[in-house]
Scaffold this motif. Structure first.
Motif, PDB file in Angstrom:
ATOM      1  N   VAL A 152       0.889  -1.179   0.023  1.00 16.59           N
ATOM      2  CA  VAL A 152      -0.050  -0.069   0.012  1.00 16.59           C
ATOM      3  C   VAL A 152       0.904   1.027   0.053  1.00 16.59           C
ATOM      4  N   CYS A 153       0.843   2.097  -1.087  1.00 15.51           N
ATOM      5  CA  CYS A 153       1.779   3.180  -1.228  1.00 15.51           C
ATOM      6  C   CYS A 153       1.020   4.626  -0.920  1.00 15.51           C
ATOM      7  N   VAL A 154       1.857   5.326  -0.213  1.00 10.75           N
ATOM      8  CA  VAL A 154       0.951   6.656   0.116  1.00 10.75           C
ATOM      9  C   VAL A 154       1.923   7.713   0.173  1.00 10.75           C
ATOM     10  N   ALA A 155       1.469   8.754  -0.694  1.00 14.63           N
ATOM     11  CA  ALA A 155       1.916   9.961  -0.857  1.00 14.63           C
ATOM     12  C   ALA A 155       1.925  10.866   0.470  1.00 14.63           C
ATOM     13  N   ARG A 161       7.624  12.457   0.964  1.00 21.16           N
ATOM     14  CA  ARG A 161       8.230  11.004   0.792  1.00 21.16           C
ATOM     15  C   ARG A 161       7.011  10.109   0.338  1.00 21.16           C
ATOM     16  N   ILE A 162       7.408   8.893   0.081  1.00 23.35           N
ATOM     17  CA  ILE A 162       6.240   7.823  -0.429  1.00 23.35           C
ATOM     18  C   ILE A 162       6.797   6.758   0.731  1.00 23.35           C
ATOM     19  N   VAL A 163       5.441   6.379   1.505  1.00 28.27           N
ATOM     20  CA  VAL A 163       5.758   5.254   2.303  1.00 28.27           C
ATOM     21  C   VAL A 163       4.747   4.097   1.821  1.00 28.27           C
ATOM     22  N   SER A 184       6.694  -3.265  11.681  1.00 30.18           N
ATOM     23  CA  SER A 184       6.717  -4.223  10.710  1.00 30.18           C
ATOM     24  C   SER A 184       5.683  -3.940   9.462  1.00 30.18           C
ATOM     25  N   GLN A 185       4.808  -2.966   9.723  1.00 30.42           N
ATOM     26  CA  GLN A 185       3.891  -2.553   8.631  1.00 30.42           C
ATOM     27  C   GLN A 185       4.805  -1.700   7.487  1.00 30.42           C
ATOM     28  N   VAL A 186       5.747  -1.126   7.989  1.00 30.48           N
ATOM     29  CA  VAL A 186       6.440  -0.220   6.920  1.00 30.48           C
ATOM     30  C   VAL A 186       7.484  -1.034   6.284  1.00 30.48           C
ATOM     31  N   LYS A 187       7.155  -1.124   5.055  1.00 30.32           N
ATOM     32  CA  LYS A 187       8.141  -1.857   4.128  1.00 30.32           C
ATOM     33  C   LYS A 187       9.404  -1.057   3.663  1.00 30.32           C
ATOM     34  N   ALA A 188       9.176   0.368   3.160  1.00 26.12           N
ATOM     35  CA  ALA A 188      10.054   1.001   2.691  1.00 26.12           C
ATOM     36  C   ALA A 188       9.638   2.497   2.718  1.00 26.12           C
ATOM     37  N   ILE A 189      10.347   3.439   2.826  1.00 26.89           N
ATOM     38  CA  ILE A 189      10.275   4.950   2.941  1.00 26.89           C
ATOM     39  C   ILE A 189      11.328   5.553   1.737  1.00 26.89           C
ATOM     40  N   ILE A 190      10.677   6.103   0.674  1.00 24.73           N
ATOM     41  CA  ILE A 190      11.436   6.821  -0.344  1.00 24.73           C
ATOM     42  C   ILE A 190      11.197   8.027  -0.281  1.00 24.73           C
ATOM     43  N   ALA A 200       0.959  13.595  -5.222  1.00 21.65           N
ATOM     44  CA  ALA A 200       0.096  12.344  -6.099  1.00 21.65           C
ATOM     45  C   ALA A 200       0.840  11.334  -6.525  1.00 21.65           C
ATOM     46  N   ILE A 201       0.507  10.214  -6.395  1.00 25.21           N
ATOM     47  CA  ILE A 201       1.201   9.047  -6.923  1.00 25.21           C
ATOM     48  C   ILE A 201       0.233   8.105  -7.719  1.00 25.21           C
ATOM     49  N   HIS A 202       0.921   7.471  -8.693  1.00 25.65           N
ATOM     50  CA  HIS A 202       0.095   6.286  -9.630  1.00 25.65           C
ATOM     51  C   HIS A 202       1.085   5.134  -9.903  1.00 25.65           C
TER      52      HIS A 202
END
Length: 279
Positions: A152-155, A161-163, A184-190, A200-202
């Motif tokens: 699940v990707c969030v702006a 950042r994108i979480v 453990s829910q957070v897989k990566a932070i960009i 916005a992200i797509h």
């Protein structure tokens, strides 16, 4: 619009009298259908699911709406009642639905700092939030799914950042266990120095890319980003892009069904920018 930061000033601003949902022919750029007058108060997020149901969020009403063949068939949240529990939102921003239609994800929002997950009937399943030792989400403004990677990707707009949250964790985990395992829910932070904000992200499932658009911030121009989601280069910026006359205030982003065109909605000026997607 929100004198106390939470409740919409309905007597002052009222319902939007104009049509708010427009269908545009992308070849002729002509409006071919429009509706939604005297229906919404602050329409914000828009998504189309795999069977062409339309999903909308209304920031002022604190609600999510599902439309099928022009009829409203599902509502989440209580009209004009902000909150932070299993049945209330506060100035929610965006919504996305899984490909099979079984899961609904809501970005909540301008007041709250989490993502809320529901089943297809609108029953609460779980929430995603940052662990206590991490910076909380600061306006989760846009949300997409990368189902092949259970993400699940969030702006995270104001944090720039994108979480990426792990969506593989069981939905029936108890609340206490879920809260303890936020880490453990957070897989990566960009994040990146050029991404001062992320509006916005797509996701492009064909090319396995994530598109993002930032906003203006002080002396920084708004900019579009293409990022890799391949495991070996996850989060790396492939390229940046912008219109010839620069962005004003981009607010949302969408990809055509065939993956060949990218559209950016701006609010200052009020326009839609169209980009050809290159290999």
């Amino acid at each position: 619009s929100f004198p106390d930061g939470r409740h919409f000033d309905n007597p002052k601003f009222g319902v939007i009298p104009e049509n708010t949902v427009l269908t545009v022919n992308t070849r002729t750029r002509q409006i071919i259908e429009q509706w939604g007058n005297n229906t919404f108060y602050m329409a914000h997020g828009l998504a189309v699911d795999s069977v062409e149901n339309l999903w909308l969020t209304d920031v002022g009403m604190h609600q999510v709406f599902k439309y099928s063949n022009g009829e409203r068939v599902l509502t989440l949240g209580e009209s004009f009642v902000p909150g932070n529990d299993e049945s209330h939102f506060c100035k929610l921003t965006d919504v996305v639905v899984s490909n099979d239609g079984s899961k609904i994800y809501v970005a909540d929002g301008y007041c709250n700092a989490h993502i809320v997950k529901f089943d297809s009937k609108g029953n609460f399943l779980k929430e995603y939030a940052m662990p206590e030792d991490e910076q909380p989400l600061l306006i989760p403004h846009s949300i997409v799914l990368i189902e092949a990677l259970d993400l699940v990707c969030v702006a995270d707009r104001e944090n720039g950042r994108i979480v990426y949250f792990d969506d593989e964790i069981n939905d029936d985990d108890g609340d206490d266990e879920t809260n303890e395992n936020n880490q453990s829910q957070v897989k990566a932070i960009i994040d990146h120095p050029l991404m001062r904000t992320v509006y916005a992200i797509h996701y492009d499932p064909i090319k396995h890319r994530l598109y993002a658009v930032s906003g203006r911030l002080r002396q920084s121009y708004a900019m579009g980003f293409t990022l890799s989601v391949h495991p070996e280069s996850f989060g790396q910026i492939i390229t940046t892009w912008e219109p010839n006359d620069k962005f004003g205030d981009p607010h949302d982003l969408a990809l055509s069904a065939n993956g060949r065109s990218l559209y950016v909605g701006e609010i200052r000026p009020n326009r839609i920018d169209s980009f050809n997607v290159l290999n």
